[in-house]
Motif scaffolding. Structure first.
Motif, short mmCIF file in Angstrom:
data_model
loop_
_atom_site.label_atom_id
_atom_site.label_comp_id
_atom_site.label_asym_id
_atom_site.label_seq_id
_atom_site.Cartn_x
_atom_site.Cartn_y
_atom_site.Cartn_z
N PRO A 82 -11.55 2.95 -41.77
CA PRO A 82 -12.73 2.08 -41.74
C PRO A 82 -12.69 1.08 -40.58
O PRO A 82 -11.61 0.68 -40.14
N TYR A 83 -13.88 0.66 -40.14
CA TYR A 83 -13.97 -0.37 -39.11
C TYR A 83 -13.77 -1.73 -39.76
O TYR A 83 -14.53 -2.11 -40.65
N VAL A 84 -12.74 -2.44 -39.32
CA VAL A 84 -12.49 -3.81 -39.78
C VAL A 84 -12.09 -4.63 -38.55
O VAL A 84 -11.08 -4.32 -37.90
N HIS A 85 -12.87 -5.64 -38.25
CA HIS A 85 -12.64 -6.50 -37.08
C HIS A 85 -11.22 -7.08 -37.11
O HIS A 85 -10.78 -7.60 -38.13
N GLN A 86 -10.51 -6.98 -36.00
CA GLN A 86 -9.17 -7.52 -35.74
C GLN A 86 -8.05 -6.83 -36.50
O GLN A 86 -6.91 -7.28 -36.43
N THR B 251 -9.43 -0.88 -38.83
CA THR B 251 -9.16 -1.12 -37.42
C THR B 251 -10.46 -1.38 -36.69
O THR B 251 -11.54 -1.02 -37.17
N ASP B 252 -10.34 -2.00 -35.53
CA ASP B 252 -11.45 -2.06 -34.58
C ASP B 252 -11.01 -1.28 -33.36
O ASP B 252 -9.97 -0.62 -33.38
N CYS B 253 -11.81 -1.31 -32.30
CA CYS B 253 -11.49 -0.45 -31.15
C CYS B 253 -10.17 -0.85 -30.49
O CYS B 253 -9.39 0.00 -30.08
N VAL C 90 -11.60 16.94 -22.35
CA VAL C 90 -12.16 16.85 -21.01
C VAL C 90 -12.91 18.14 -20.72
O VAL C 90 -12.97 19.03 -21.56
N GLY C 91 -13.48 18.24 -19.55
CA GLY C 91 -14.20 19.47 -19.20
C GLY C 91 -15.67 19.39 -19.52
O GLY C 91 -16.29 18.33 -19.44
N ASP C 92 -16.24 20.53 -19.93
CA ASP C 92 -17.68 20.63 -20.16
C ASP C 92 -18.16 19.85 -21.38
O ASP C 92 -19.32 19.48 -21.46
N THR C 93 -17.27 19.64 -22.34
CA THR C 93 -17.66 18.93 -23.56
C THR C 93 -16.67 17.78 -23.82
O THR C 93 -15.91 17.81 -24.78
N PRO C 94 -16.69 16.76 -22.95
CA PRO C 94 -15.74 15.66 -23.11
C PRO C 94 -16.01 14.90 -24.40
O PRO C 94 -17.15 14.78 -24.85
N ARG C 95 -14.92 14.41 -25.00
CA ARG C 95 -15.00 13.65 -26.25
C ARG C 95 -14.03 12.49 -26.19
O ARG C 95 -13.09 12.49 -25.40
N PHE C 96 -14.25 11.52 -27.07
CA PHE C 96 -13.33 10.40 -27.18
C PHE C 96 -13.27 9.92 -28.61
O PHE C 96 -14.20 10.10 -29.39
N VAL C 97 -12.13 9.34 -28.96
CA VAL C 97 -11.91 8.77 -30.29
C VAL C 97 -12.05 7.27 -30.14
O VAL C 97 -11.50 6.66 -29.22
N HIS C 98 -12.81 6.66 -31.06
CA HIS C 98 -13.00 5.20 -31.00
C HIS C 98 -13.34 4.67 -32.38
O HIS C 98 -13.80 5.40 -33.24
N ALA C 99 -13.08 3.38 -32.57
CA ALA C 99 -13.46 2.68 -33.80
C ALA C 99 -14.79 2.02 -33.51
O ALA C 99 -14.91 1.17 -32.63
N TYR C 100 -15.79 2.43 -34.26
CA TYR C 100 -17.16 2.04 -33.98
C TYR C 100 -17.72 1.31 -35.19
O TYR C 100 -17.71 1.84 -36.30
N SER C 101 -18.21 0.10 -34.97
CA SER C 101 -18.74 -0.73 -36.05
C SER C 101 -19.79 0.04 -36.85
O SER C 101 -20.70 0.64 -36.28
#
Length: 149
Positions: A19-23, A31-33, A109-120
């Protein structure tokens, strides 16, 4: 692609669903980003080099201070902006004229780049690095070489 980069991506993906939790920076609990990057650091590198001070959701935006960028420069290795690689820590500026205040970890990476992130509002997710996200990228970094002890 290095073994080190694969470890970074594997660890980032373990955080998906947190879950997204600030700080916060606790896999499965919240977690946050920044917390995501801190947690991956602990798993792949070891002890964190510094504990972040308390920070607001706006990352000192009214003062215009690039606090997150400064911390990244202290502990991560700045990369060529165009050299996309697995495991990169990506820094985003969400609005023109604002401070850079969002982080993610490149997972494809490549044609379908993706990233993991903590998003509010969503928690930790793996998202396409689509044009709306890609145009907000202001810097790329890599974790220093090292293994957790």
């Amino acid at each position: 692609m290095t073994h080190h980069a694969l470890l970074v991506v594997e660890e980032a993906r373990r955080w998906i669903g947190t879950p997204y939790v600030h700080q916060m920076a606790v896999r499965g609990a919240g977690t946050d980003c920044l917390g995501l990057v801190r947690g991956v650091w602990r798993a792949v590198i070891g002890q964190e080099p510094e504990r972040p001070p308390a920070y607001s959701m706006d990352w000192s935006e009214p003062q215009g201070r690039e606090l997150l960028w400064g911390a990244a420069l202290r502990h991560l290795e700045l990369k060529d902006h165009a050299a996309h690689a697995l495991g990169d820590v990506i820094l985003f500026r969400m609005r023109d004229g604002s401070v850079a205040k969002h982080l993610g970890i490149q997972s494809e990476v490549g044609d379908t780049p993706r990233f993991v992130h903590a998003y509010s509002g969503h928690g930790v997710v793996e998202s396409p690095l689509s044009a709306p996200w890609a145009r907000r990228v202001v810097a790329r970094f890599q974790f220093p070489d090292g293994e957790a002890s």
